[in-house]
Scaffold this active site. Structure first.
Site, short mmCIF file in Angstrom:
data_model
loop_
_atom_site.label_atom_id
_atom_site.label_comp_id
_atom_site.label_asym_id
_atom_site.label_seq_id
_atom_site.Cartn_x
_atom_site.Cartn_y
_atom_site.Cartn_z
N ASP A 1 34.86 -11.47 78.16
CA ASP A 1 33.80 -11.72 78.83
C ASP A 1 34.24 -12.23 80.21
OD1 ASP A 1 30.72 -12.06 79.38
OD2 ASP A 1 31.32 -14.38 79.57
N GLU B 1 52.47 -8.46 69.37
CA GLU B 1 52.94 -8.52 68.27
C GLU B 1 52.52 -8.21 67.10
OE1 GLU B 1 53.28 -13.06 68.21
OE2 GLU B 1 54.18 -12.90 70.47
#
Length: 551
Positions: free
Chosen positions: A225, A269
């Protein structure tokens, strides 16, 4: 509680795909606004168990992923975009166990789940802001937010001239614990949504923790957002409106990209093609591509569909594909969402409209039957384009903007901060209909609904459209299935000559697409029809109609 980071098997595949073939490049993603999707407990507000109970309908629709608007702990001053705890579920929507169940149920049906993250600001009820209010000026607690001394005599004027996106000043002055007027704090939105100071490492560390919390639970990504406004210009200078909102000192500042490169390293990751999606409404278009460079985010929304005009749209589509392709990113086509007028209304408006939403005193709002054809044609346009496509809940039912909401029912902070001058976004957030003859149109177990539902909901309810082969719901199902079968999301677009300028005509792979945006019928080239938004007669494309044909 599940903390596994192993990727779920989605559509029969697991793990990373070849570069350039990742799922999010061509996906159909369905936005759920939890307050208005499905209410399980009967309090008139949608919840996570309600979503889980309705997942089969979204699987039948054929979407690839779900985007879930905020469900975090919040006082709900801005529909949950004012977050008090980023790592828990608001009791209004359920529990963290309910979230885990929803995530597992979505994955079991072959759908990924993207959640909203709100990093520009928190709620005033966030523990950090409460701590800041109790702390003195210059303290570490206040440094997490943007506090400043006022200007003028006794600091009575705001630190600069910035205005809130919801109306009124973007600054609110504190009353200190001893009763004296104190510092001012920045809020680009409502006064209940203070902006974080993203130059502080403590803020960055905290959001890394928040991202990991949800990634460890197994979410497939985040919609970010206000991704364009997290960094502010040094010194917080006054904003010259003549420069234009897109060059404001709180929009598109270079520092925001350092934040997202850090986030991308964290996300990479994790296995399973997790994704970041930016809400970055910056112009000109080439600036938006900065958010989706290879080491930053994966997608950025594109507000292409704002004018019903073929040459304008052709230019916008060309520009979008070219700009995003230049950085190796796909286009992301977004015709509507929880912040915009529903597409079954907005593309047929004829009169001047109030800013920030429409309501009873607006003019030029068409009859529903007169504007639905454009919405259906627009659906075939969006789903035929290469890239990803977003569907806001209820668009597959052809729902219109609810314009007859009484002022007493409105809840959008925009309505209150502008003294009713701007209606806000409540009209696109009315709880959606599931069963025509049920109380509350099946939204919940009784007639309770946090915003009043209009009588036309009975006609547009999902169960009624399920039985109608000519319904908008059927059109969406057929289009999504054909999109996947024809490989349109991963295709290549080329424009087709020989049609009037009022007709948008292109080819994507083995599919030809025609949309008549003019006022006169147009004779189509010969060919086999795959799908049409309205009935074709004598190979003629009526105004406000779209068709897919074999190439």
């Amino acid at each position: 509680m599940s903390t596994s980071t192993e990727p779920a098997v989605i559509h029969g595949r697991a793990g990373a795909q070849n570069p350039g073939e990742e799922w999010w490049r061509s996906a159909v993603i369905y936005q759920i606004y939890p307050r208005s999707f499905a209410d399980q407990n009967g309090d008139g507000i949608g919840d996570l168990p309600g979503i889980t109970a309705r997942l089969d309908a979204l699987q039948e629709l054929g979407v690839d992923a779900l985007w879930l608007s905020p469900f975090y702990v919040s006082p709900q001053r801005d529909g949950g975009y004012d977050v008090a705890d980023y790592c828990d579920v608001d009791p209004l929507f359920g529990t963290i166990a309910d979230f885990d169940e929803l995530l597992a149920a979505a994955h079991a049906r072959g759908m990924r789940l993207i959640v909203d993250i709100v990093p520009n600001h928190s709620s005033v009820e966030h523990p950090w802001f409460r701590e800041a209010l109790a702390a003195p000026s210059g303290s570490a607690a206040r440094a997490r937010y943007i506090f400043r001394e006022g200007r003028g005599i006794d600091g009575n004027e705001p630190p600069n001239n910035w205005q809130s996106c919801f109306g009124g000043p973007a600054w609110t002055r504190l009353t200190e614990p001893d009763g004296r007027p104190g510092q001012w704090y920045l809020h680009l939105f409502d006064s209940s949504q203070p902006d974080f100071d993203w130059t502080k490492e403590e803020v960055r560390t905290e959001f890394r923790r928040i991202l990991r919390f949800w990634l460890d639970r197994g979410v497939d990504g985040f919609r970010i957002d206000v991704a364009s406004s997290m960094a502010k210009a040094d010194g917080l200078p006054d904003f010259d409106p003549l420069v234009g909102e897109d060059y404001a000192p709180y929009t598109g500042q270079p520092g925001v990209h350092e934040i997202f490169r850090d986030w991308r390293r964290l996300l990479d990751e994790y296995p399973g093609e997790r994704v970041f999606v930016a809400e970055a409404w910056v112009k000109p278009l080439h600036r938006r591509a900065d958010w989706v460079r290879p080491d930053e985010l994966h997608q950025a929304f594109n507000d292409l569909f704002n004018e019903w005009d073929a040459p304008t749209l052709q230019h916008a589509i060309d520009s979008t594909i070219a700009v995003f392709s230049s950085v190796g990113a796909p286009a992301s086509w977004v015709a509507s969402n929880h912040d915009s007028i529903r597409q079954a209304t907005q593309f047929s408006l004829t009169g001047p409209q109030r800013p920030g939403g429409i309501g009873p005193s607006s003019t030029g709002v068409p009859r529903y039957d007169d504007c639905l054809p454009r919405a259906r044609a627009l659906a075939l346009l969006t789903l035929a384009l290469p890239g990803s496509a977003y569907i806001y809940q209820g668009e597959e039912l052809g729902l219109p903007e609810v314009t007859e909401l009484p002022d007493a029912a409105r809840q959008d902070p925009t309505f209150f901060r502008t003294g009713g001058e701007q209606y806000g976004r409540d009209g696109c957030r009315v709880p959606i209909p599931w069963e025509a003859d049920a109380p509350g149109y099946g939204f919940g177990p009784n007639a309770a609904a946090w915003l009043p539902q209009p009588p036309i909901w009975a006609r547009l309810a999902r169960d009624r459209q399920n039985r109608d082969q000519g319904s908008t719901l059927t059109l969406y199902r057929q289009a999504i299935a054909l999109r996947r079968a024809q490989g349109l999301g991963s295709g290549t677009l080329s424009w087709l000559p020989g049609l009037p300028p009022e007709v948008l005509a292109f080819q994507n792979g083995d599919t030809r697409v025609y949309i008549n945006m003019g006022t006169d019928p147009v004779l189509l080239p010969a060919g086999s029809v795959l799908l049409a938004s309205s009935t074709l007669h004598d190979n003629t494309l009526a105004p406000d109609t779209a068709v897919w044909m074999h190439a």
